[in-house]
Design a protein around this motif. Structure first.
Motif, PDB file in Angstrom:
ATOM      1  N   LEU A 272       5.017  25.004  80.114  1.00 29.19           N
ATOM      2  CA  LEU A 272       3.954  25.297  79.146  1.00 29.19           C
ATOM      3  C   LEU A 272       3.508  24.020  78.428  1.00 29.19           C
ATOM      4  CD1 LEU A 272       2.161  27.141  77.407  1.00 29.19           C
ATOM      5  CD2 LEU A 272       4.173  27.616  76.004  1.00 29.19           C
ATOM      6  N   PHE A 273       4.446  23.193  77.993  1.00 32.99           N
ATOM      7  CA  PHE A 273       4.092  21.954  77.309  1.00 32.99           C
ATOM      8  C   PHE A 273       3.286  21.027  78.212  1.00 32.99           C
ATOM      9  CE2 PHE A 273       8.010  22.633  74.520  1.00 32.99           C
ATOM     10  CZ  PHE A 273       7.256  23.131  73.484  1.00 32.99           C
ATOM     11  N   ILE A 274       3.670  20.961  79.473  1.00 34.31           N
ATOM     12  CA  ILE A 274       2.938  20.111  80.424  1.00 34.31           C
ATOM     13  C   ILE A 274       1.517  20.629  80.623  1.00 34.31           C
ATOM     14  CG2 ILE A 274       2.824  19.409  82.846  1.00 34.31           C
ATOM     15  CD1 ILE A 274       5.963  19.356  82.741  1.00 34.31           C
ATOM     16  N   ILE A 275       1.382  21.940  80.820  1.00 37.43           N
ATOM     17  CA  ILE A 275       0.060  22.536  81.025  1.00 37.43           C
ATOM     18  C   ILE A 275      -0.817  22.322  79.790  1.00 37.43           C
ATOM     19  CG2 ILE A 275      -1.180  24.722  81.313  1.00 37.43           C
ATOM     20  CD1 ILE A 275       1.206  25.629  83.086  1.00 37.43           C
ATOM     21  N   ALA A 276      -0.255  22.539  78.609  1.00 31.71           N
ATOM     22  CA  ALA A 276      -1.027  22.355  77.371  1.00 31.71           C
ATOM     23  C   ALA A 276      -1.469  20.900  77.214  1.00 31.71           C
ATOM     24  CB  ALA A 276      -0.205  22.798  76.169  1.00 31.71           C
ATOM     25  N   LYS A 277      -0.618  19.978  77.602  1.00 28.25           N
ATOM     26  CA  LYS A 277      -0.977  18.564  77.505  1.00 28.25           C
ATOM     27  C   LYS A 277      -2.082  18.216  78.500  1.00 28.25           C
ATOM     28  CE  LYS A 277       1.022  13.965  77.464  1.00 28.25           C
ATOM     29  NZ  LYS A 277       2.230  13.160  77.606  1.00 28.25           N
ATOM     30  N   GLU A 278      -2.006  18.768  79.713  1.00 22.90           N
ATOM     31  CA  GLU A 278      -2.999  18.480  80.750  1.00 22.90           C
ATOM     32  C   GLU A 278      -4.338  19.171  80.487  1.00 22.90           C
ATOM     33  OE1 GLU A 278      -1.141  19.787  84.366  1.00 22.90           O
ATOM     34  OE2 GLU A 278       0.072  17.969  84.556  1.00 22.90           O
ATOM     35  N   ASP A 279      -4.279  20.456  80.122  1.00 20.37           N
ATOM     36  CA  ASP A 279      -5.492  21.280  80.034  1.00 20.37           C
ATOM     37  C   ASP A 279      -5.996  21.511  78.614  1.00 20.37           C
ATOM     38  OD1 ASP A 279      -4.859  21.473  82.702  1.00 20.37           O
ATOM     39  OD2 ASP A 279      -4.861  23.655  82.780  1.00 20.37           O
ATOM     40  N   GLY A 280      -5.156  21.244  77.616  1.00 15.09           N
ATOM     41  CA  GLY A 280      -5.520  21.532  76.236  1.00 15.09           C
ATOM     42  C   GLY A 280      -4.905  22.843  75.789  1.00 15.09           C
ATOM     43  N   ILE A 281      -4.701  22.938  74.506  1.00 12.26           N
ATOM     44  CA  ILE A 281      -4.020  24.095  73.928  1.00 12.26           C
ATOM     45  C   ILE A 281      -4.827  25.386  74.061  1.00 12.26           C
ATOM     46  CG2 ILE A 281      -4.865  23.798  71.558  1.00 12.26           C
ATOM     47  CD1 ILE A 281      -1.238  24.583  72.427  1.00 12.26           C
ATOM     48  N   ASP A 282      -6.145  25.283  74.185  1.00 11.94           N
ATOM     49  CA  ASP A 282      -7.008  26.463  74.248  1.00 11.94           C
ATOM     50  C   ASP A 282      -7.394  26.869  75.661  1.00 11.94           C
ATOM     51  OD1 ASP A 282      -7.030  26.657  71.476  1.00 11.94           O
ATOM     52  OD2 ASP A 282      -8.776  25.354  71.284  1.00 11.94           O
ATOM     53  N   SER A 283      -6.803  26.251  76.666  1.00  9.56           N
ATOM     54  CA  SER A 283      -7.211  26.551  78.043  1.00  9.56           C
ATOM     55  C   SER A 283      -6.655  27.895  78.508  1.00  9.56           C
ATOM     56  CB  SER A 283      -6.730  25.461  78.999  1.00  9.56           C
ATOM     57  OG  SER A 283      -5.354  25.597  79.255  1.00  9.56           O
ATOM     58  N   HIS A 284      -7.336  28.458  79.487  1.00 11.76           N
ATOM     59  CA  HIS A 284      -6.906  29.734  80.064  1.00 11.76           C
ATOM     60  C   HIS A 284      -5.528  29.600  80.709  1.00 11.76           C
ATOM     61  CE1 HIS A 284      -6.810  32.998  83.090  1.00 11.76           C
ATOM     62  NE2 HIS A 284      -7.307  33.683  82.075  1.00 11.76           N
ATOM     63  N   ARG A 285      -5.296  28.505  81.396  1.00 13.40           N
ATOM     64  CA  ARG A 285      -4.014  28.280  82.055  1.00 13.40           C
ATOM     65  C   ARG A 285      -2.871  28.189  81.031  1.00 13.40           C
ATOM     66  NH1 ARG A 285      -1.686  24.018  86.209  1.00 13.40           N
ATOM     67  NH2 ARG A 285      -2.018  22.525  84.542  1.00 13.40           N
ATOM     68  N   THR A 286      -3.133  27.563  79.876  1.00 13.71           N
ATOM     69  CA  THR A 286      -2.128  27.486  78.813  1.00 13.71           C
ATOM     70  C   THR A 286      -1.840  28.879  78.261  1.00 13.71           C
ATOM     71  OG1 THR A 286      -2.840  25.248  78.232  1.00 13.71           O
ATOM     72  CG2 THR A 286      -1.577  26.443  76.573  1.00 13.71           C
ATOM     73  N   LEU A 287      -2.880  29.669  78.089  1.00 16.03           N
ATOM     74  CA  LEU A 287      -2.717  31.035  77.589  1.00 16.03           C
ATOM     75  C   LEU A 287      -1.846  31.858  78.534  1.00 16.03           C
ATOM     76  CD1 LEU A 287      -3.451  33.410  75.694  1.00 16.03           C
ATOM     77  CD2 LEU A 287      -5.436  33.782  77.157  1.00 16.03           C
ATOM     78  N   ILE A 288      -2.110  31.786  79.824  1.00 13.14           N
ATOM     79  CA  ILE A 288      -1.336  32.538  80.805  1.00 13.14           C
ATOM     80  C   ILE A 288       0.132  32.086  80.795  1.00 13.14           C
ATOM     81  CG2 ILE A 288      -1.061  33.034  83.276  1.00 13.14           C
ATOM     82  CD1 ILE A 288      -3.480  34.407  81.888  1.00 13.14           C
ATOM     83  N   ALA A 289       0.355  30.786  80.746  1.00 17.16           N
ATOM     84  CA  ALA A 289       1.726  30.257  80.709  1.00 17.16           C
ATOM     85  C   ALA A 289       2.448  30.721  79.437  1.00 17.16           C
ATOM     86  CB  ALA A 289       1.708  28.739  80.789  1.00 17.16           C
ATOM     87  N   SER A 290       1.743  30.736  78.327  1.00 19.20           N
ATOM     88  CA  SER A 290       2.324  31.175  77.060  1.00 19.20           C
ATOM     89  C   SER A 290       2.684  32.659  77.110  1.00 19.20           C
ATOM     90  CB  SER A 290       1.337  30.908  75.922  1.00 19.20           C
ATOM     91  OG  SER A 290       1.837  31.398  74.703  1.00 19.20           O
ATOM     92  N   GLN A 291       1.816  33.460  77.695  1.00 18.78           N
ATOM     93  CA  GLN A 291       2.094  34.891  77.817  1.00 18.78           C
ATOM     94  C   GLN A 291       3.307  35.140  78.710  1.00 18.78           C
ATOM     95  OE1 GLN A 291      -1.729  36.297  79.152  1.00 18.78           O
ATOM     96  NE2 GLN A 291      -2.378  36.803  77.067  1.00 18.78           N
TER      97      GLN A 291
END
Length: 55
Positions: free
Chosen positions: A15-34
């Motif tokens: 999740l931290f890697i995805i948020a860093k790559e895509d931004g905290i508001d990205s769809h991919r970050t949201l899915i990983a967080s869920q």
């Protein structure tokens, strides 16, 4: 088989890697967080007794 704690830690790092790559508001970050939330809920309830016991 990996323990749930190990899987949670792996997803947290992912999740931290995805948020860093895509931004905290990205769809991919949201899915990983869920997904991480689902794992944390499983961990939280794995040893809890049922709310309503059958009599």
């Amino acid at each position: 088989m990996k323990s749930i704690d190990t899987v949670i830690e792996e997803y947290r790092n992912r999740l931290f890697i995805i948020a860093k790559e895509d931004g905290i508001d990205s769809h991919r970050t949201l899915i990983a967080s869920q997904h991480l939330d689902e794992l944390l809920n499983m961990k939280m309830f794995e040893n809890q007794p049922p709310l309503h016991e059958e009599k």
